[in-house]
Design a protein around this motif. Sequence first.
Motif, PDB file in Angstrom:
ATOM      1  N   LYS A  93      16.171 -41.998  -8.159  1.00 26.04           N
ATOM      2  CA  LYS A  93      16.237 -40.669  -8.774  1.00 26.04           C
ATOM      3  C   LYS A  93      16.374 -39.544  -7.745  1.00 26.04           C
ATOM      4  CE  LYS A  93      15.581 -42.656 -12.728  1.00 26.04           C
ATOM      5  NZ  LYS A  93      16.732 -42.895 -13.618  1.00 26.04           N
ATOM      6  N   ALA A  94      16.120 -39.852  -6.455  1.00 25.62           N
ATOM      7  CA  ALA A  94      16.261 -38.830  -5.415  1.00 25.62           C
ATOM      8  C   ALA A  94      17.720 -38.624  -5.021  1.00 25.62           C
ATOM      9  CB  ALA A  94      15.443 -39.216  -4.184  1.00 25.62           C
ATOM     10  N   MET A  95      18.567 -39.584  -5.340  1.00 24.81           N
ATOM     11  CA  MET A  95      19.998 -39.486  -5.032  1.00 24.81           C
ATOM     12  C   MET A  95      20.764 -39.506  -6.351  1.00 24.81           C
ATOM     13  SD  MET A  95      22.185 -39.386  -2.397  1.00 24.81           S
ATOM     14  CE  MET A  95      21.506 -40.259  -0.979  1.00 24.81           C
ATOM     15  N   ILE A  96      21.503 -38.452  -6.625  1.00 23.82           N
ATOM     16  CA  ILE A  96      22.258 -38.403  -7.876  1.00 23.82           C
ATOM     17  C   ILE A  96      23.755 -38.373  -7.570  1.00 23.82           C
ATOM     18  CG2 ILE A  96      20.379 -37.280  -9.142  1.00 23.82           C
ATOM     19  CD1 ILE A  96      23.328 -35.158  -8.488  1.00 23.82           C
ATOM     20  N   GLY A  97      24.543 -38.792  -8.540  1.00 28.17           N
ATOM     21  CA  GLY A  97      25.991 -38.786  -8.342  1.00 28.17           C
ATOM     22  C   GLY A  97      26.712 -38.980  -9.660  1.00 28.17           C
ATOM     23  N   GLY A  98      27.962 -38.589  -9.677  1.00 30.07           N
ATOM     24  CA  GLY A  98      28.750 -38.770 -10.884  1.00 30.07           C
ATOM     25  C   GLY A  98      30.069 -38.031 -10.812  1.00 30.07           C
ATOM     26  N   LEU A  99      30.818 -38.124 -11.895  1.00 34.05           N
ATOM     27  CA  LEU A  99      32.147 -37.515 -11.969  1.00 34.05           C
ATOM     28  C   LEU A  99      32.079 -36.132 -12.610  1.00 34.05           C
ATOM     29  CD1 LEU A  99      33.958 -40.717 -13.250  1.00 34.05           C
ATOM     30  CD2 LEU A  99      34.355 -39.651 -11.025  1.00 34.05           C
ATOM     31  N   GLY A 100      32.838 -35.215 -12.033  1.00 31.70           N
ATOM     32  CA  GLY A 100      32.895 -33.862 -12.587  1.00 31.70           C
ATOM     33  C   GLY A 100      34.237 -33.227 -12.291  1.00 31.70           C
ATOM     34  N   LYS A 101      34.574 -32.224 -13.075  1.00 33.73           N
ATOM     35  CA  LYS A 101      35.866 -31.552 -12.900  1.00 33.73           C
ATOM     36  C   LYS A 101      35.700 -30.102 -12.475  1.00 33.73           C
ATOM     37  CE  LYS A 101      39.270 -33.951 -15.757  1.00 33.73           C
ATOM     38  NZ  LYS A 101      40.260 -33.760 -16.848  1.00 33.73           N
ATOM     39  N   ILE A 102      36.595 -29.677 -11.576  1.00 36.33           N
ATOM     40  CA  ILE A 102      36.758 -28.258 -11.271  1.00 36.33           C
ATOM     41  C   ILE A 102      38.195 -27.937 -11.665  1.00 36.33           C
ATOM     42  CG2 ILE A 102      36.755 -26.458  -9.512  1.00 36.33           C
ATOM     43  CD1 ILE A 102      34.814 -28.124  -7.879  1.00 36.33           C
ATOM     44  N   ASN A 147       8.667 -28.999 -10.220  1.00 41.78           N
ATOM     45  CA  ASN A 147       7.211 -28.908 -10.351  1.00 41.78           C
ATOM     46  C   ASN A 147       6.613 -30.238  -9.894  1.00 41.78           C
ATOM     47  OD1 ASN A 147       7.577 -30.752 -12.551  1.00 41.78           O
ATOM     48  ND2 ASN A 147       7.907 -29.020 -13.932  1.00 41.78           N
ATOM     49  N   THR A 148       5.303 -30.375  -9.976  1.00 46.40           N
ATOM     50  CA  THR A 148       4.634 -31.574  -9.450  1.00 46.40           C
ATOM     51  C   THR A 148       5.189 -32.852 -10.070  1.00 46.40           C
ATOM     52  OG1 THR A 148       2.611 -30.297  -9.098  1.00 46.40           O
ATOM     53  CG2 THR A 148       2.406 -32.691  -9.100  1.00 46.40           C
ATOM     54  N   LYS A 149       5.367 -32.845 -11.391  1.00 44.29           N
ATOM     55  CA  LYS A 149       5.836 -34.040 -12.092  1.00 44.29           C
ATOM     56  C   LYS A 149       7.256 -34.426 -11.664  1.00 44.29           C
ATOM     57  CE  LYS A 149       6.220 -36.036 -16.733  1.00 44.29           C
ATOM     58  NZ  LYS A 149       6.065 -35.784 -18.179  1.00 44.29           N
ATOM     59  N   THR A 150       8.168 -33.451 -11.650  1.00 42.79           N
ATOM     60  CA  THR A 150       9.565 -33.766 -11.300  1.00 42.79           C
ATOM     61  C   THR A 150       9.735 -34.025  -9.805  1.00 42.79           C
ATOM     62  OG1 THR A 150      10.110 -31.392 -11.175  1.00 42.79           O
ATOM     63  CG2 THR A 150      10.568 -32.524 -13.257  1.00 42.79           C
ATOM     64  N   ARG A 151       8.871 -33.434  -8.986  1.00 39.34           N
ATOM     65  CA  ARG A 151       8.930 -33.729  -7.543  1.00 39.34           C
ATOM     66  C   ARG A 151       8.568 -35.178  -7.279  1.00 39.34           C
ATOM     67  NH1 ARG A 151       6.066 -28.082  -6.538  1.00 39.34           N
ATOM     68  NH2 ARG A 151       7.943 -26.781  -6.513  1.00 39.34           N
ATOM     69  N   GLN A 152       7.573 -35.674  -7.984  1.00 42.09           N
ATOM     70  CA  GLN A 152       7.208 -37.088  -7.846  1.00 42.09           C
ATOM     71  C   GLN A 152       8.319 -37.982  -8.394  1.00 42.09           C
ATOM     72  OE1 GLN A 152       3.422 -37.035  -9.895  1.00 42.09           O
ATOM     73  NE2 GLN A 152       2.272 -36.875  -7.977  1.00 42.09           N
ATOM     74  N   TYR A 153       8.893 -37.574  -9.522  1.00 37.90           N
ATOM     75  CA  TYR A 153       9.985 -38.327 -10.143  1.00 37.90           C
ATOM     76  C   TYR A 153      11.186 -38.428  -9.204  1.00 37.90           C
ATOM     77  CZ  TYR A 153      13.628 -39.435 -13.626  1.00 37.90           C
ATOM     78  OH  TYR A 153      14.671 -40.005 -14.323  1.00 37.90           O
ATOM     79  N   ARG A 154      11.476 -37.325  -8.505  1.00 30.95           N
ATOM     80  CA  ARG A 154      12.618 -37.282  -7.571  1.00 30.95           C
ATOM     81  C   ARG A 154      12.224 -37.685  -6.151  1.00 30.95           C
ATOM     82  NH1 ARG A 154      17.308 -37.192 -10.539  1.00 30.95           N
ATOM     83  NH2 ARG A 154      17.142 -35.667 -12.215  1.00 30.95           N
ATOM     84  N   ASN A 155      10.963 -38.082  -5.965  1.00 33.62           N
ATOM     85  CA  ASN A 155      10.449 -38.491  -4.650  1.00 33.62           C
ATOM     86  C   ASN A 155      10.688 -37.404  -3.595  1.00 33.62           C
ATOM     87  OD1 ASN A 155       9.017 -40.387  -3.117  1.00 33.62           O
ATOM     88  ND2 ASN A 155      10.888 -41.240  -2.243  1.00 33.62           N
ATOM     89  N   PHE A 156      10.565 -36.143  -4.015  1.00 39.45           N
ATOM     90  CA  PHE A 156      10.697 -34.985  -3.121  1.00 39.45           C
ATOM     91  C   PHE A 156      12.067 -34.929  -2.426  1.00 39.45           C
ATOM     92  CE2 PHE A 156       6.264 -35.999  -3.646  1.00 39.45           C
ATOM     93  CZ  PHE A 156       5.674 -34.768  -3.884  1.00 39.45           C
ATOM     94  N   GLY A 157      13.077 -35.513  -3.065  1.00 40.07           N
ATOM     95  CA  GLY A 157      14.421 -35.492  -2.498  1.00 40.07           C
ATOM     96  C   GLY A 157      14.625 -36.476  -1.359  1.00 40.07           C
ATOM     97  N   MET A 158      13.687 -37.419  -1.200  1.00 47.07           N
ATOM     98  CA  MET A 158      13.788 -38.419  -0.114  1.00 47.07           C
ATOM     99  C   MET A 158      14.267 -39.750  -0.697  1.00 47.07           C
ATOM    100  SD  MET A 158      10.453 -37.581   2.253  1.00 47.07           S
ATOM    101  CE  MET A 158       9.251 -37.889   0.966  1.00 47.07           C
ATOM    102  N   ALA A 159      15.498 -40.111  -0.397  1.00 47.89           N
ATOM    103  CA  ALA A 159      16.104 -41.309  -0.988  1.00 47.89           C
ATOM    104  C   ALA A 159      15.639 -42.590  -0.309  1.00 47.89           C
ATOM    105  CB  ALA A 159      17.623 -41.208  -0.916  1.00 47.89           C
ATOM    106  N   ASN A 160      15.543 -43.650  -1.095  1.00 48.42           N
ATOM    107  CA  ASN A 160      15.294 -45.004  -0.616  1.00 48.42           C
ATOM    108  C   ASN A 160      16.641 -45.658  -0.272  1.00 48.42           C
ATOM    109  OD1 ASN A 160      12.329 -46.137  -0.935  1.00 48.42           O
ATOM    110  ND2 ASN A 160      12.625 -44.677  -2.607  1.00 48.42           N
ATOM    111  N   PRO A 161      16.631 -46.871   0.306  1.00 43.90           N
ATOM    112  CA  PRO A 161      17.898 -47.545   0.621  1.00 43.90           C
ATOM    113  C   PRO A 161      18.821 -47.674  -0.591  1.00 43.90           C
ATOM    114  CG  PRO A 161      16.092 -48.723   1.636  1.00 43.90           C
ATOM    115  CD  PRO A 161      15.477 -47.661   0.777  1.00 43.90           C
ATOM    116  N   GLU A 162      18.241 -47.933  -1.777  1.00 48.91           N
ATOM    117  CA  GLU A 162      19.075 -48.075  -2.978  1.00 48.91           C
ATOM    118  C   GLU A 162      19.781 -46.772  -3.338  1.00 48.91           C
ATOM    119  OE1 GLU A 162      14.639 -48.238  -4.200  1.00 48.91           O
ATOM    120  OE2 GLU A 162      15.953 -49.085  -2.670  1.00 48.91           O
ATOM    121  N   GLY A 163      19.215 -45.633  -2.908  1.00 46.56           N
ATOM    122  CA  GLY A 163      19.877 -44.346  -3.129  1.00 46.56           C
ATOM    123  C   GLY A 163      21.150 -44.243  -2.304  1.00 46.56           C
ATOM    124  N   TYR A 164      21.062 -44.652  -1.045  1.00 43.07           N
ATOM    125  CA  TYR A 164      22.239 -44.617  -0.172  1.00 43.07           C
ATOM    126  C   TYR A 164      23.264 -45.662  -0.584  1.00 43.07           C
ATOM    127  CZ  TYR A 164      19.613 -41.299   2.497  1.00 43.07           C
ATOM    128  OH  TYR A 164      18.911 -40.169   2.852  1.00 43.07           O
TER     129      TYR A 164
END
Length: 317
Positions: free
Chosen positions: A95-104, A119-136
């Motif tokens: 959840k710390a690494m997001i990606g997808g298709l979009g148009k400009i 907030n506290t809940k979403t920071r934990q959910y996103r792991n504070f923006g720190m990706a694991n190997p599966e994110g990369y």
Amino acid sequence: MEYLEFELPIKELEDQLQKCKVIGEESEVDVTETCSQIEKKLKEAQKDIYKNLSPWQRVQLSRHPNRPYTLDHINAICGESFLELHGDRNVKDDKAMIGGLGKIGDQSFMFIGQQKGYNTKTRQYRNFGMANPEGYRKALRLMKSAEKFGLPVVTLIDTPGAYPGLEAEERGQGEAIARNILEMTRLKVPIITIVIGEGASGGALGIGVGDKVMMLENSWYSVISPENCSSILWRSWEHKEKAAEALKLTASDAKKIKVVDEIIKEPLGGAHRDREKTFLAVRDAIVKSYDVLKNLSPKDLVSQRMEKYEKMGVFKD
């Protein structure tokens, strides 16, 4: 609106201006001249403070709680056309690494970036923006999909670093980042990279190799954060301001040493002060960069990208 310590003089003047307007609305007293004087002082204070920011103050602005994150940029730029894609097809969806298709406009892009929480809940959910190997590995899967369908890649960097936990190391954090760097150097589609907040260490480099690398004015990009640098060199976080100065981590420093190609201007006071203006500036930077890169053949793209990174750094024979 939250204020940082060095912004308190601005807060004081904004509070005075608000009170002045309230007095004018609630009474028959003409406060027009007083309000004008306060507004003039406010503009001067803003100009004074924001035009002379220290590296540490820019680090603080890059972490401002109201600063727009990756999904804010993507949703503003692409609107309803953004389709998020999940999973690395191996371990799980990071959840710390997001990606997808979009148009400009009529052009499709593959967007990839680190996402922080609000907030506290979403920071934990996103792991504070720190990706694991599966994110990369998810990011690499999406880049390879983009290459397969001839779509340009846009990466948005905003991370305090890759996740340093034991389980991340057990699943090959270093290998995942190194693999991404290798694969990005030879990806046969345009890669546009923008540091929108924090660009720390290998966590940033894992999605940071690009044909065009840009930074928002109040972002930072470095091998280590000022606090961690201070704790290693001085055994204390007290010297973080001195470390920020020495690391040369600001956008202007990075451009000077040719680590990045361009600085994207932010509204006075930072990206959070005028989000729409910031989103428009980022969108225009992406479109402008793609217009240049789209005419290059895959062979020329890879060749120029390799040459760009080979020229970085200073060395002696």
